[in-house]
Design a protein around this motif. Structure first.
Motif, PDB file in Angstrom:
ATOM      1  N   ASP A   1      91.000  40.449  -4.631  1.00  0.00           N
ATOM      2  CA  ASP A   1      90.907  41.838  -4.172  1.00  0.00           C
ATOM      3  C   ASP A   1      90.158  41.950  -2.842  1.00  0.00           C
ATOM      4  O   ASP A   1      90.528  42.743  -1.979  1.00  0.00           O
ATOM      5  N   ILE A   2      89.148  41.147  -2.631  1.00  0.00           N
ATOM      6  CA  ILE A   2      88.412  41.147  -1.360  1.00  0.00           C
ATOM      7  C   ILE A   2      89.245  40.468  -0.277  1.00  0.00           C
ATOM      8  O   ILE A   2      89.331  40.931   0.856  1.00  0.00           O
ATOM      9  N   GLY A   3      89.870  39.361  -0.610  1.00  0.00           N
ATOM     10  CA  GLY A   3      90.654  38.592   0.363  1.00  0.00           C
ATOM     11  C   GLY A   3      91.806  39.367   0.964  1.00  0.00           C
ATOM     12  O   GLY A   3      92.194  39.134   2.111  1.00  0.00           O
ATOM     13  N   ALA A   4      92.360  40.324   0.241  1.00  0.00           N
ATOM     14  CA  ALA A   4      93.524  41.088   0.709  1.00  0.00           C
ATOM     15  C   ALA A   4      93.161  42.236   1.654  1.00  0.00           C
ATOM     16  O   ALA A   4      94.048  42.848   2.240  1.00  0.00           O
ATOM     17  N   ILE A   5      91.881  42.515   1.831  1.00  0.00           N
ATOM     18  CA  ILE A   5      91.479  43.634   2.698  1.00  0.00           C
ATOM     19  C   ILE A   5      91.847  43.311   4.146  1.00  0.00           C
ATOM     20  O   ILE A   5      91.506  42.252   4.670  1.00  0.00           O
ATOM     21  N   PRO A   6      92.559  44.235   4.824  1.00  0.00           N
ATOM     22  CA  PRO A   6      92.968  43.986   6.212  1.00  0.00           C
ATOM     23  C   PRO A   6      91.778  43.970   7.166  1.00  0.00           C
ATOM     24  O   PRO A   6      90.796  44.681   6.966  1.00  0.00           O
ATOM     25  N   VAL A   7      91.888  43.140   8.214  1.00  0.00           N
ATOM     26  CA  VAL A   7      90.869  43.060   9.264  1.00  0.00           C
ATOM     27  C   VAL A   7      91.556  43.380  10.587  1.00  0.00           C
ATOM     28  O   VAL A   7      92.480  42.677  10.996  1.00  0.00           O
ATOM     29  N   GLU A   8      91.125  44.444  11.238  1.00  0.00           N
ATOM     30  CA  GLU A   8      91.688  44.817  12.542  1.00  0.00           C
ATOM     31  C   GLU A   8      91.067  43.963  13.644  1.00  0.00           C
ATOM     32  O   GLU A   8      91.753  43.323  14.418  1.00  0.00           O
ATOM     33  N   TYR A   9      89.751  43.983  13.721  1.00  0.00           N
ATOM     34  CA  TYR A   9      89.020  43.251  14.754  1.00  0.00           C
ATOM     35  C   TYR A   9      87.575  43.155  14.301  1.00  0.00           C
ATOM     36  O   TYR A   9      87.002  44.113  13.805  1.00  0.00           O
ATOM     37  N   GLU A  10      86.984  41.995  14.478  1.00  0.00           N
ATOM     38  CA  GLU A  10      85.562  41.816  14.190  1.00  0.00           C
ATOM     39  C   GLU A  10      84.943  41.021  15.326  1.00  0.00           C
ATOM     40  O   GLU A  10      85.460  39.961  15.698  1.00  0.00           O
ATOM     41  N   GLY A  11      83.864  41.516  15.882  1.00  0.00           N
ATOM     42  CA  GLY A  11      83.149  40.815  16.937  1.00  0.00           C
ATOM     43  C   GLY A  11      81.912  40.132  16.379  1.00  0.00           C
ATOM     44  O   GLY A  11      81.138  40.734  15.640  1.00  0.00           O
ATOM     45  N   GLN A  12      81.767  38.871  16.719  1.00  0.00           N
ATOM     46  CA  GLN A  12      80.608  38.090  16.302  1.00  0.00           C
ATOM     47  C   GLN A  12      79.779  37.839  17.561  1.00  0.00           C
ATOM     48  O   GLN A  12      80.193  37.095  18.437  1.00  0.00           O
ATOM     49  N   SER A  13      78.632  38.489  17.650  1.00  0.00           N
ATOM     50  CA  SER A  13      77.824  38.398  18.859  1.00  0.00           C
ATOM     51  C   SER A  13      76.438  37.849  18.538  1.00  0.00           C
ATOM     52  O   SER A  13      75.635  38.521  17.887  1.00  0.00           O
ATOM     53  N   THR A  14      76.197  36.627  18.955  1.00  0.00           N
ATOM     54  CA  THR A  14      74.925  35.937  18.743  1.00  0.00           C
ATOM     55  C   THR A  14      74.509  36.001  17.273  1.00  0.00           C
ATOM     56  O   THR A  14      73.388  36.348  16.941  1.00  0.00           O
ATOM     57  N   GLU A  15      75.446  35.683  16.398  1.00  0.00           N
ATOM     58  CA  GLU A  15      75.197  35.648  14.957  1.00  0.00           C
ATOM     59  C   GLU A  15      75.577  34.282  14.427  1.00  0.00           C
ATOM     60  O   GLU A  15      76.526  33.661  14.904  1.00  0.00           O
ATOM     61  N   SER A  16      74.878  33.851  13.402  1.00  0.00           N
ATOM     62  CA  SER A  16      75.315  32.652  12.698  1.00  0.00           C
ATOM     63  C   SER A  16      76.593  32.995  11.939  1.00  0.00           C
ATOM     64  O   SER A  16      76.864  34.172  11.656  1.00  0.00           O
ATOM     65  N   ASP A  17      77.385  31.983  11.610  1.00  0.00           N
ATOM     66  CA  ASP A  17      78.601  32.232  10.831  1.00  0.00           C
ATOM     67  C   ASP A  17      78.263  32.859   9.481  1.00  0.00           C
ATOM     68  O   ASP A  17      78.944  33.766   9.016  1.00  0.00           O
ATOM     69  N   LEU A  18      77.186  32.392   8.862  1.00  0.00           N
ATOM     70  CA  LEU A  18      76.787  32.945   7.568  1.00  0.00           C
ATOM     71  C   LEU A  18      76.348  34.402   7.708  1.00  0.00           C
ATOM     72  O   LEU A  18      76.748  35.265   6.922  1.00  0.00           O
ATOM     73  N   GLY A  19      75.565  34.710   8.734  1.00  0.00           N
ATOM     74  CA  GLY A  19      75.130  36.083   8.966  1.00  0.00           C
ATOM     75  C   GLY A  19      76.304  37.003   9.252  1.00  0.00           C
ATOM     76  O   GLY A  19      76.373  38.138   8.753  1.00  0.00           O
ATOM     77  N   PHE A  20      77.241  36.512  10.063  1.00  0.00           N
ATOM     78  CA  PHE A  20      78.436  37.286  10.392  1.00  0.00           C
ATOM     79  C   PHE A  20      79.245  37.599   9.139  1.00  0.00           C
ATOM     80  O   PHE A  20      79.613  38.750   8.882  1.00  0.00           O
ATOM     81  N   LEU A  21      79.542  36.576   8.347  1.00  0.00           N
ATOM     82  CA  LEU A  21      80.328  36.802   7.128  1.00  0.00           C
ATOM     83  C   LEU A  21      79.614  37.747   6.166  1.00  0.00           C
ATOM     84  O   LEU A  21      80.253  38.614   5.556  1.00  0.00           O
ATOM     85  N   ASN A  22      78.311  37.606   6.043  1.00  0.00           N
ATOM     86  CA  ASN A  22      77.582  38.509   5.154  1.00  0.00           C
ATOM     87  C   ASN A  22      77.628  39.949   5.658  1.00  0.00           C
ATOM     88  O   ASN A  22      77.744  40.880   4.872  1.00  0.00           O
TER      89      ASN A  22
END
Length: 175
Positions: free
Chosen positions: A139-160
């Motif tokens: 159910d979470i995996g199917a949520i659409p993503v339009e655009y996400e910007g990762q700015s000076t974040e760790s990958d873990l912080g970004f995903l969280n």
């Protein structure tokens, strides 16, 4: 009757036979979400007789039952070594090495719909570049993503940050 066992490896060597009766306990705490898993090892320490890793070094903990196989509990970076009391006791505290690494490296990246159309693809992309195996609820995996910007974040912080919008948690566990 099931017989438990534990192995604590450091530099390719199992320290449990070396410590012998000096080993009091090994406790692995499996934390939820963004909290890093932890290990605490307690040793009886008469004098300077104990071989132990230093802060910053990595240990691997394996446990299970004899005859049933072993389960890797994780790799942990030693954070502190505490000495206390008489008789002396050494307490070695460590934090998940994978989670520490995931929180240190900062990235700047644009995640566009063409590359990551849904949460599952976004998680798989980031997991893949870190050598992680992605597991995402359908159910979470199917949520659409339009655009996400990762700015000076760790990958873990970004995903969280991103998955937190949907009530999801991200956790790094031993592969």
């Amino acid at each position: 009757m099931r017989e438990p066992f534990v192995s604590v490896s450091w530099n390719g060597r199992d320290l449990v036979p070396v410590w012998g009766p000096l080993l009091i306990s090994v406790t692995v705490t499996d934390e939820r979400g963004v909290e890093s898993d932890k290990v605490t090892i307690e040793l009886d320490a008469p004098g300077d007789s104990v071989q132990a890793p230093e802060p910053g070094e990595v240990i691997q903990v394996i446990g299970g039952y004899l005859g049933e196989g072993a389960v890797v509990q994780g790799e942990y970076e030693v954070d502190t070594i505490d000495l206390e009391g008489w008789p002396e006791k050494i307490t070695i505290n460590g934090t998940s090495a994978s989670a520490k690494k995931a929180n240190k490296e900062k990235k700047n990246e644009a995640h566009r719909k063409a590359d990551t159309p849904d949460v599952r693809k976004l998680v798989e992309k980031i997991a893949g570049r870190n050598g992680w195996t992605a597991r995402v609820a359908d159910d979470i995996g199917a949520i659409p993503v339009e655009y996400e910007g990762q700015s000076t974040e760790s990958d873990l912080g970004f995903l969280n940050r991103v998955l937190g919008r949907y009530g999801a948690l991200v956790a790094i566990k031993q592969n």
